[in-house]
Write a protein that holds these residues in place. Structure first.
Motif, PDB file in Angstrom:
ATOM      1  N   MET A   1       0.833  -1.191   0.000  1.00  0.00           N
ATOM      2  CA  MET A   1       0.000   0.000   0.000  1.00  0.00           C
ATOM      3  C   MET A   1       0.874   1.249   0.000  1.00  0.00           C
ATOM      4  N   ALA A   3       2.502   4.414   1.212  1.00  0.00           N
ATOM      5  CA  ALA A   3       2.779   4.789   2.591  1.00  0.00           C
ATOM      6  C   ALA A   3       2.081   6.082   2.991  1.00  0.00           C
ATOM      7  N   VAL A   7      -5.218   4.166   5.327  1.00  0.00           N
ATOM      8  CA  VAL A   7      -6.186   3.171   4.880  1.00  0.00           C
ATOM      9  C   VAL A   7      -6.834   2.514   6.089  1.00  0.00           C
ATOM     10  N   THR A   9      -9.011  -0.415   7.864  1.00  0.00           N
ATOM     11  CA  THR A   9      -9.198  -1.833   7.591  1.00  0.00           C
ATOM     12  C   THR A   9     -10.632  -2.121   7.162  1.00  0.00           C
ATOM     13  N   GLU A 121      -3.697 -11.182   6.196  1.00  0.00           N
ATOM     14  CA  GLU A 121      -2.262 -11.028   6.455  1.00  0.00           C
ATOM     15  C   GLU A 121      -1.846 -11.699   7.760  1.00  0.00           C
ATOM     16  N   TYR A 146      -8.291  -5.871  -0.720  1.00  0.00           N
ATOM     17  CA  TYR A 146      -7.834  -5.379   0.569  1.00  0.00           C
ATOM     18  C   TYR A 146      -6.455  -5.874   0.996  1.00  0.00           C
ATOM     19  N   VAL A 147      -5.860  -6.792   0.242  1.00  0.00           N
ATOM     20  CA  VAL A 147      -4.560  -7.324   0.657  1.00  0.00           C
ATOM     21  C   VAL A 147      -3.441  -6.360   0.271  1.00  0.00           C
ATOM     22  N   ASP A 148      -2.359  -6.401   1.024  1.00  0.00           N
ATOM     23  CA  ASP A 148      -1.247  -5.484   0.766  1.00  0.00           C
ATOM     24  C   ASP A 148      -0.525  -5.817  -0.530  1.00  0.00           C
ATOM     25  N   ASN A 149      -0.167  -7.092  -0.704  1.00  0.00           N
ATOM     26  CA  ASN A 149       0.643  -7.501  -1.855  1.00  0.00           C
ATOM     27  C   ASN A 149      -0.097  -8.582  -2.620  1.00  0.00           C
ATOM     28  N   THR A 153       0.175 -12.686  -1.941  1.00  0.00           N
ATOM     29  CA  THR A 153      -1.047 -13.298  -1.406  1.00  0.00           C
ATOM     30  C   THR A 153      -1.478 -14.479  -2.267  1.00  0.00           C
ATOM     31  N   ALA A 195      -6.843   0.939  -1.112  1.00  0.00           N
ATOM     32  CA  ALA A 195      -5.753   1.831  -1.509  1.00  0.00           C
ATOM     33  C   ALA A 195      -5.385   1.647  -2.971  1.00  0.00           C
ATOM     34  N   GLU A 196      -5.649   0.449  -3.507  1.00  0.00           N
ATOM     35  CA  GLU A 196      -5.342   0.165  -4.912  1.00  0.00           C
ATOM     36  C   GLU A 196      -6.458  -0.698  -5.474  1.00  0.00           C
TER      37      GLU A 196
END
Length: 290
Positions: A1, A3, A7, A9, A121, A146-149, A153, A195-196
């Motif tokens: 995400m 920085a 964001v 949850t 996560e 919603y996952v960071d990477n 994932t 965020a993305e």
């Protein structure tokens, strides 16, 4: 995400009520269940052929409305075969709804459940710290945003598949209403729960890069958003709030941005039918091979 973006949850229980409102008014679960009952019987026969037990993992299962039907379908395909179901869900409220649904679903009395009330996560971190359980079928429905990477994932959960297993990812389709709106107004919308924004386009590109084989099945759906354009409509305001991930859409943006979002929503994300504005919420079901 990124920085520099704050964001929130998606697992906060305050989101559960808004999510359930959306499900009640969008027809999304009905569309997904049509896909499930069309596609999964044949998949389950291939996945479970010759196996003496079956293990299922649901990631971001929400209130379990889709999960219970998939599990019942799996049991009916292999009557008498023991089934375990691990559930990863960050919302305590939705998890409790899921447990209550299990208690009153007779077809699931023989399924052994393991509850992991935590974000994906955290489950990944815990799983990596011990012997990782493997699964025959893993599903991730409307949670990959919603996952960071994304790559990490998918790679992790794909690595949990047993021989001949399948990872099912259901997400909004590329160039659909959601994809068009959130990509057009990424700067304004991708600041809180998401965020993305990722559609099936980004997921398939990731799968291709990882060298994973998959099949895709479209999940057609559309719903009436006509009232979203009336700030005096309670239902319309609740729906536009959900679509834009805002507590109060009509107070969250400048008049110019608000007008631009409504224009995109009406003219690029929707079609008009019988005097109604029908939002294109078609989904993509990706079945990734082990």
């Amino acid at each position: 995400m990124a920085a520099d973006k704050k964001v929130e949850t998606c697992y906060k229980d305050c989101c559960a009520q808004s999510f359930n409102f959306y499900l009640e008014n969008s027809g999304e679960h009905e569309a997904i269940l049509q896909c499930v009952h069309s596609v999964l019987p044949g998949e389950f026969k291939r996945i479970g052929a010759g196996k003496s037990s079956l293990d299922v993992l649901g990631v971001g299962s929400g209130g379990g409305q889709v999960d219970v039907q998939m599990l019942a379908l799996l049991q009916s395909t292999f009557p008498g075969v023991p089934v375990t179901a691990d559930v990863v869900e960050g919302s305590t409220k939705l998890s409790n709804n899921f447990k209550a649904l299990v208690d009153k679903t007779a077809d699931l009395k023989n399924v052994q459940f393991q509850w992991h009330i935590m974000p994906s996560e955290d489950y990944v971190t815990q799983a990596k710290a011990k012997d990782v359980k493997k699964f025959d079928f893993i599903h991730m429905i409307q949670m990959i945003y919603y996952v960071d990477n994304l790559a990490e994932t998918i790679q992790f959960y794909h690595g949990l598949l047993k021989e001949n297993g399948r990872l099912m990812i259901i997400n909004e389709i590329a160039d659909g209403g959601w994809d068009t709106l959130w990509k057009t107004h990424e700067k304004e919308l991708c600041t809180r729960t998401i965020a993305e924004y990722r559609s099936s386009k980004e997921i398939k590109a990731c799968l291709d890069k990882l060298g994973l084989k998959y099949d895709e099945h479209p999940v057609p759906n559309a719903f009436d958003i006509s009232q979203c354009f009336d700030p005096k409509s309670k239902l319309g305001c609740e729906m536009i709030n959900f679509i834009t991930a805002r507590d109060d859409f009509y107070e969250s943006f400048t008049p110019e941005i608000r007008a631009n979002i409504l224009d995109v929503l009406k003219n690029k994300c929707s079609t008009q039918k019988d005097g109604k504005i029908m939002f294109n919420s078609t989904l993509s079901c990706l079945l990734v091979h082990a």
